[in-house]
Design a protein around this motif. Structure first.
Motif, short mmCIF file in Angstrom:
data_model
loop_
_atom_site.label_atom_id
_atom_site.label_comp_id
_atom_site.label_asym_id
_atom_site.label_seq_id
_atom_site.Cartn_x
_atom_site.Cartn_y
_atom_site.Cartn_z
N GLU A 160 -7.92 13.66 -4.11
CA GLU A 160 -9.10 14.23 -4.76
C GLU A 160 -9.39 15.63 -4.22
O GLU A 160 -9.75 16.54 -4.98
N PRO A 207 -6.81 2.99 10.05
CA PRO A 207 -6.92 3.39 8.64
C PRO A 207 -6.66 4.88 8.37
O PRO A 207 -7.04 5.38 7.31
N ARG A 228 0.83 -1.22 0.00
CA ARG A 228 0.00 0.00 0.00
C ARG A 228 0.86 1.26 0.00
O ARG A 228 0.44 2.31 -0.51
N HIS A 271 -11.37 4.10 -9.41
CA HIS A 271 -11.11 2.73 -8.97
C HIS A 271 -11.34 1.76 -10.13
O HIS A 271 -12.27 1.93 -10.93
N LEU A 327 -6.11 8.71 -0.94
CA LEU A 327 -6.86 9.00 -2.16
C LEU A 327 -7.88 10.11 -1.95
O LEU A 327 -8.10 10.95 -2.84
N VAL A 328 -8.48 10.16 -0.77
CA VAL A 328 -9.41 11.25 -0.44
C VAL A 328 -8.69 12.59 -0.49
O VAL A 328 -9.21 13.59 -1.01
N CYS A 384 -6.31 1.23 -9.39
CA CYS A 384 -6.94 2.53 -9.62
C CYS A 384 -6.16 3.31 -10.66
O CYS A 384 -5.03 2.94 -11.03
N ASP A 426 -7.30 4.58 1.26
CA ASP A 426 -8.43 5.52 1.12
C ASP A 426 -8.09 6.89 1.69
O ASP A 426 -8.47 7.92 1.14
N SER A 427 -7.40 6.92 2.83
CA SER A 427 -7.10 8.20 3.48
C SER A 427 -6.23 9.08 2.59
O SER A 427 -6.37 10.30 2.61
N ARG A 477 -4.61 -2.65 -4.06
CA ARG A 477 -5.86 -2.59 -3.32
C ARG A 477 -6.08 -1.15 -2.85
O ARG A 477 -5.61 -0.77 -1.76
N PRO A 478 -6.77 -0.35 -3.64
CA PRO A 478 -6.94 1.07 -3.29
C PRO A 478 -7.65 1.29 -1.96
O PRO A 478 -7.47 2.33 -1.32
N GLY A 479 -8.44 0.31 -1.51
CA GLY A 479 -9.11 0.46 -0.23
C GLY A 479 -8.15 0.60 0.94
O GLY A 479 -8.52 1.11 2.00
#
Length: 429
Positions: free
Chosen positions: A272, A305, A237, A280, A268-269, A285, A265-266, A260-262
């Protein structure tokens, strides 16, 4: 020592496959000490850290065989017997995580002598919690002349272990030791990182009885012996997040696969929020940026996370050319802003006070000679070099080689102008 040279200005377009996770692979390798049967690990990264640990394991009686199999890069580790319980300083000091051979050695053979790992450039990372966990499991611990002497001649026994604060390394170490203990062990305030889930899955494939990894409470019911198994290492990751930041920094469109982009998430947010595009896909992704200047956003590192401390340096590099001022708070490690002065050599406007850095975005970075201070800092300088005018040269990249596999090849395949300069002065493309 080798260096890496980056000529800035090229946009990134292409596909980058994410390697297996370094932070998981090295703990899975240590698990090979727990059985006399072969452990086959696939999706294995080829890194300086895995080589360091392989040398240590070989000294302890583990045969380490690397190959390219039908499932990609794999390593088979086999320890029919433990031929030595001694892990010397000259090997352990090369990588802190090698200290985690202590628990498996004691669990299987009843004794071990392992060097303390020494200091760390990014702050104090004591092994007190590791030793407290082993003592709770019944091991007798003595410290002499920089070495840990651990004994449990009658075997380890299950126990209640409560960590005063979350520690990934100590949680992993307790799990590795407790799987062969007599009775049930419950670990409270356990770390929740995905690498712990990966370790649980591997240990259970070997016949262990572990449940709860990824939550604050892990329960291990000890078994008499473990068997061999085959296990695929989780995607890295941190590597995924690093290349996502690189794509957002340089602009263009990069597809990250085997990922595994999940798990990020912290990050990728925040990408954006800064203005990058994130899509995704079935196996990863896509990161896009059309050339518009990114916006400054704030981050604060937290245990999973939350925003990973191992992505903090990369994100700081991204913010050096963002529009506005960002605040970056580091809550995991002290002294983990050593990359800031090196980024400032490239023209970044950064001020550091305690555990907080303020980054005021500039219109343009300028290439310069910089020096890596730790693993993640080294790649933050490469990321900054992707957009710096002229050439950026990063020295002391042995830090980089510890955790990033074929970095020049992966970035170069997407159009980056990056090359390794060998220590003898010859360039390696």
């Amino acid at each position: 020592m080798d260096r890496i040279a980056i000529t800035g200005g090229a946009r990134l377009n292409g596909t980058i496959p994410v390697s297996g996770a370094k932070n998981s692979a090295i703990k899975l390798m240590a698990a090979s000490l727990l059985t006399d049967e072969p452990l086959r690990l696939t999706n294995m990264p080829r890194l300086a850290d895995t080589r360091f640990l392989g040398k240590l394991l070989s000294r302890l009686g583990v045969s380490v065989t690397e190959s390219d199999g039908v499932d990609g890069q794999e390593t088979v580790l086999h320890a029919p017997e433990i031929t030595s319980g001694f892990a010397p300083y000259d090997l352990v000091r090369q990588m802190r995580a090698s200290f985690n051979v202590l628990g498996p050695l004691v669990a299987r053979s009843g004794q071990a002598k392992v060097s303390l790992p020494g200091g760390c450039t990014i702050g104090a990372r004591p092994v007190d919690l590791h030793l407290q966990a082993l003592e709770a499991l019944g091991a007798k611990i003595d410290l002499h002349e920089g070495y840990v002497y651990a004994q449990a001649p009658r075997g380890l026994r299950g126990a209640e272990i409560t960590f005063p604060f979350v520690s990934v390394g100590a949680t992993e170490h307790a799990m590795l030791a407790a799987v062969l203990a007599d009775g049930t062990t419950v670990i409270h305030n356990a770390a929740c990182e995905p690498e712990l889930v990966d370790l649980q899955e591997c240990l259970n494939a070997m016949g262990a009885k572990v449940q709860g990894a990824g939550t604050p409470t892990v329960t291990i019911t000890g078994v008499a012996r473990l068997k061999g198994a085959s296990h695929a290492v989780i995607p890295d990751r941190i590597e995924m997040g690093t290349y996502a930041v690189a794509a957002a920094m340089a602009g263009g469109e990069v597809r990250l696969t085997n990922a595994r982009p999940g798990l990020i998430d912290s990050l990728l947010v925040k990408l954006e929020e800064a203005g990058a595009g994130v899509e995704h896909t079935a196996d990863g992704c896509i990161i896009r940026r059309n050339g518009d200047r990114l916006n400054a956003v704030d981050i604060e590192t937290q245990p999973f996370p939350g925003f990973a401390t191992d992505l903090q340096a990369q994100f700081m590099a991204l913010m050096t050319t963002a529009n506005g001022e960002s605040r970056i708070r580091e809550t995991i490690f002290e002294n983990r802003f050593m990359h800031a002065p090196e980024l400032m050599r490239l023209g970044a406007d950064i001020s550091v006070s305690g555990g907080e850095a303020r980054v005021r975005g500039v219109a343009q970075l300028e290439g310069a000679e910089v020096m890596a201070t730790d693993l993640r800092a080294s790649v933050s300088l490469v990321i900054a070099g992707l957009v710096a005018r002229g050439e950026t040269t990063v020295s002391r990249i042995y830090h980089l080689d510890r955790g990033f596999e074929r970095l020049e090849e992966k970035l170069g395949a997407c159009g980056a102008q990056v090359r390794r300069i060998a220590s003898d002065g010859e360039q390696e493309l």
